[in-house]
Motif scaffolding. Structure first.
Motif, mmCIF file in Angstrom:
data_model
loop_
_atom_site.group_PDB
_atom_site.id
_atom_site.type_symbol
_atom_site.label_atom_id
_atom_site.label_comp_id
_atom_site.label_asym_id
_atom_site.label_seq_id
_atom_site.Cartn_x
_atom_site.Cartn_y
_atom_site.Cartn_z
ATOM 1 N N LEU A 29 0.813 -1.212 0.000
ATOM 2 C CA LEU A 29 0.000 0.000 0.000
ATOM 3 C C LEU A 29 0.845 1.259 0.000
ATOM 4 N N ARG A 30 1.923 1.251 0.770
ATOM 5 C CA ARG A 30 2.768 2.448 0.830
ATOM 6 C C ARG A 30 3.432 2.705 -0.517
ATOM 7 N N VAL A 31 3.920 1.659 -1.166
ATOM 8 C CA VAL A 31 4.531 1.819 -2.483
ATOM 9 C C VAL A 31 3.508 2.337 -3.483
ATOM 10 N N ASN A 32 2.314 1.755 -3.463
ATOM 11 C CA ASN A 32 1.284 2.123 -4.418
ATOM 12 C C ASN A 32 0.756 3.535 -4.175
ATOM 13 N N ASN A 33 0.435 3.860 -2.938
ATOM 14 C CA ASN A 33 -0.186 5.144 -2.636
ATOM 15 C C ASN A 33 0.792 6.317 -2.695
ATOM 16 N N ASP A 34 2.071 6.044 -2.425
ATOM 17 C CA ASP A 34 3.061 7.120 -2.377
ATOM 18 C C ASP A 34 3.901 7.221 -3.647
ATOM 19 N N ASN A 35 3.617 6.354 -4.634
ATOM 20 C CA ASN A 35 4.462 6.322 -5.833
ATOM 21 C C ASN A 35 5.921 6.181 -5.411
ATOM 22 N N ALA A 36 6.178 5.175 -4.567
ATOM 23 C CA ALA A 36 7.468 5.065 -3.883
ATOM 24 C C ALA A 36 8.229 3.809 -4.299
ATOM 25 N N ALA A 37 9.532 3.823 -3.991
ATOM 26 C CA ALA A 37 10.401 2.667 -4.202
ATOM 27 C C ALA A 37 10.799 2.108 -2.842
ATOM 28 N N ALA A 38 10.732 0.783 -2.717
ATOM 29 C CA ALA A 38 11.060 0.130 -1.445
ATOM 30 C C ALA A 38 12.154 -0.906 -1.663
ATOM 31 N N LEU A 39 13.091 -0.948 -0.712
ATOM 32 C CA LEU A 39 14.111 -1.993 -0.670
ATOM 33 C C LEU A 39 13.703 -2.968 0.424
ATOM 34 N N TYR A 40 13.421 -4.201 0.037
ATOM 35 C CA TYR A 40 12.907 -5.218 0.968
ATOM 36 C C TYR A 40 14.021 -6.239 1.176
ATOM 37 N N THR A 41 14.596 -6.297 2.386
ATOM 38 C CA THR A 41 15.768 -7.128 2.607
ATOM 39 C C THR A 41 15.563 -8.144 3.730
ATOM 40 N N ARG A 42 16.392 -9.175 3.652
ATOM 41 C CA ARG A 42 16.634 -10.093 4.753
ATOM 42 C C ARG A 42 18.137 -10.281 4.848
ATOM 43 N N TYR A 43 18.595 -10.958 5.896
ATOM 44 C CA TYR A 43 20.045 -11.121 6.063
ATOM 45 C C TYR A 43 20.638 -11.817 4.850
ATOM 46 N N THR A 44 20.100 -12.975 4.507
ATOM 47 C CA THR A 44 20.429 -13.611 3.233
ATOM 48 C C THR A 44 19.116 -13.925 2.540
ATOM 49 N N LEU A 45 19.095 -13.809 1.240
ATOM 50 C CA LEU A 45 17.869 -14.045 0.481
ATOM 51 C C LEU A 45 18.269 -14.724 -0.820
ATOM 52 N N THR A 46 18.327 -16.044 -0.763
ATOM 53 C CA THR A 46 18.843 -16.805 -1.905
ATOM 54 C C THR A 46 17.772 -17.221 -2.892
ATOM 55 N N SER A 47 16.514 -17.185 -2.503
ATOM 56 C CA SER A 47 15.463 -17.683 -3.398
ATOM 57 C C SER A 47 14.224 -16.803 -3.309
ATOM 58 N N ALA A 48 14.398 -15.511 -3.568
ATOM 59 C CA ALA A 48 13.282 -14.576 -3.474
ATOM 60 C C ALA A 48 12.136 -14.962 -4.392
ATOM 61 N N LYS A 49 12.479 -15.447 -5.588
ATOM 62 C CA LYS A 49 11.429 -15.774 -6.557
ATOM 63 C C LYS A 49 10.571 -16.946 -6.108
ATOM 64 N N ASP A 50 11.104 -17.756 -5.175
ATOM 65 C CA ASP A 50 10.364 -18.919 -4.698
ATOM 66 C C ASP A 50 9.703 -18.691 -3.348
ATOM 67 N N SER A 51 10.000 -17.567 -2.699
ATOM 68 C CA SER A 51 9.480 -17.370 -1.346
ATOM 69 C C SER A 51 8.840 -16.005 -1.173
ATOM 70 N N ILE A 52 9.659 -14.989 -0.982
ATOM 71 C CA ILE A 52 9.131 -13.702 -0.568
ATOM 72 C C ILE A 52 8.390 -12.973 -1.689
ATOM 73 N N ILE A 53 8.831 -13.114 -2.945
ATOM 74 C CA ILE A 53 8.132 -12.431 -4.036
ATOM 75 C C ILE A 53 6.730 -12.995 -4.260
ATOM 76 N N PRO A 54 6.543 -14.331 -4.267
ATOM 77 C CA PRO A 54 5.168 -14.844 -4.351
ATOM 78 C C PRO A 54 4.283 -14.370 -3.194
ATOM 79 N N GLU A 55 4.860 -14.287 -2.004
ATOM 80 C CA GLU A 55 4.102 -13.790 -0.849
ATOM 81 C C GLU A 55 3.678 -12.343 -1.071
#
Length: 408
Positions: free
Chosen positions: A45-71
């Motif tokens: 919602l914040r990205v959409n409503n504010d026309n904003a860019a967000a950096l979404y991180t974890r300590y290590t993120l080896t399979s974003a396409k299989d986990s966090i991006i689908p979520e």
């Protein structure tokens, strides 16, 4: 947003709005407290409503396409926004400046800081599973790069509280005098704390029974895991000679495997021993809960790469099941009366080097104490990664100890 599809606890209201003067949003809580679900929805919602860019991180993120991006895409769909965004590689992109980039703070090996450049256009920085980041300077390097002037900046940390020696506790609680578990705004920080009790009606009954059983059996563990209490670094810890430093990959290594039963995890720990310098290097290959045999076998094969794995011999049937599933390198450890105490003494003769990407090991080392020091009896808690380490060390340094073995 579509209330019929998404119910959000009111404690999270600040993260969905811009609160004047607030830069940091600190989301703490125990398991099943809806932090991760709500966090990704709020960022959408914040990205959409504010026309904003967000950096979404974890300590290590080896399979974003299989986990966090689908979520994340699931939340876009629930919010009726999926038609306006597309996924490309490690990012979800919309019109204008709208985008979310998913990155790990460390490379997949956990040994090097990832290269994160061009952050001047980002106004939102998310550090999910923030308890795993032990380096405050690494956090601040990105934190201080988030300084857009045309929109409100938001720094969001979401975590399950670990130990009070962690920099997050010192910075946001100890140094500010804020009581852990608070839901309030202090200076430029919005504190949000939730637990499973906030979503109790949505928890399966069998899960509730397990939680209540743990509450009766081990209140301290219940308070930490499900109420989100911070752990003290206890006096008289069993292993005091340890530090965080990079795993020495030049040494020969193997693995220790400890089996868990809810809420305890299954743990596979990579171990290397430097006999000359008297150092033991340890690194978590995985620490997982509630995995079936097939999934567990897959993880063991994936991480152990045919290296020897010394496993808890109290569960021979599970070891047999793993071996049937092409995990023939899993060997049951040898146990005898007093083997736990002997293994502890063996490890105490070394300095333990914990890889920075393994905060679970550090947390246990900070809390593994004697139940009865006089008789050499440690507590039966905070020992899941430690037991796995002990299995490998004992089996490697005392290979002929089987002469002492007897049925327990």
């Amino acid at each position: 947003y579509q209330k019929q599809k998404m119910e959000i606890n009111r404690k999270f209201k600040n993260i969905f709005n811009h609160v004047a003067g607030v830069r940091y949003y600190l989301l703490t809580g125990g398991r099943f407290s809806s932090k991760s679900f709500t966090l990704s929805a709020a960022v959408c919602l914040r990205v959409n409503n504010d026309n904003a860019a967000a950096l979404y991180t974890r300590y290590t993120l080896t399979s974003a396409k299989d986990s966090i991006i689908p979520e994340f895409n699931e939340k876009l769909e629930l919010l009726g926004l999926s038609d306006y965004y597309k996924t490309t590689g490690d990012r979800v992109i919309g019109a204008g400046k709208r985008k979310v980039v998913f990155k790990g703070l460390k490379t997949s090996s956990g040994s090097q800081t990832a290269k994160l450049k061009g952050l001047k256009d980002f106004s939102i920085f998310v550090l999910d599973e923030a308890e795993e980041e032990n380096d405050e300077e690494a956090f601040d390097k990105i934190n201080y790069s988030i300084r857009t002037s045309d929109r409100t900046n938001m720094i969001i940390l979401a975590l399950n509280p670990s130990v009070k020696t962690h920099w997050i506790y010192k910075r946001f609680f100890e140094d500010t005098g804020v009581e852990p578990g608070s839901n309030k705004i202090v200076d430029n920080v919005s504190y949000i704390h939730t637990t499973y009790l906030d979503v109790y009606d949505r928890i399966p009954n069998d899960y509730k029974k397990e939680i209540e059983a743990l509450k009766e059996r081990n209140p301290e563990k219940y308070n930490h895991l499900f109420l989100g209490h911070w752990l003290d670094k206890k006096g008289g810890v069993i292993f005091q000679n340890w530090i965080y430093s990079t795993f020495d990959n030049s040494l020969p290594f193997g693995f220790g495997l400890d089996f868990g039963y809810f809420p305890d995890p299954d743990t596979l720990i990579q171990v290397a021993i430097d006999k000359k310098l008297r150092k033991i290097y340890v690194k978590a290959a995985f620490v997982v809960n509630s995995k079936g045999v097939e999934d567990l076998a897959f993880l063991v094969r994936l991480h152990s790469i045919r290296k020897i794995v010394y496993a808890d011999s109290s569960n021979p049937r599970l070891i047999s099941d793993l071996n049937i599933r092409d995990c023939a390198n899993v060997v049951p450890v040898k146990k005898w009366a007093g083997s736990v105490n002997e293994g502890i003494k063996l490890i105490q003769d070394f300095q333990i080097i914990v890889d920075p990407g393994s905060p679970q090991i550090g947390s246990e080392l900070n809390n593994y104490v004697w139940s009865d020091k006089k008789n050499g009896v440690p507590i039966d808690a905070y020992n899941h990664t430690i037991d796995a380490i002990r299995y490998y060390v004992q089996s490697t340094l005392k290979p002929f100890a089987a002469t002492k073995m007897r049925a327990l």
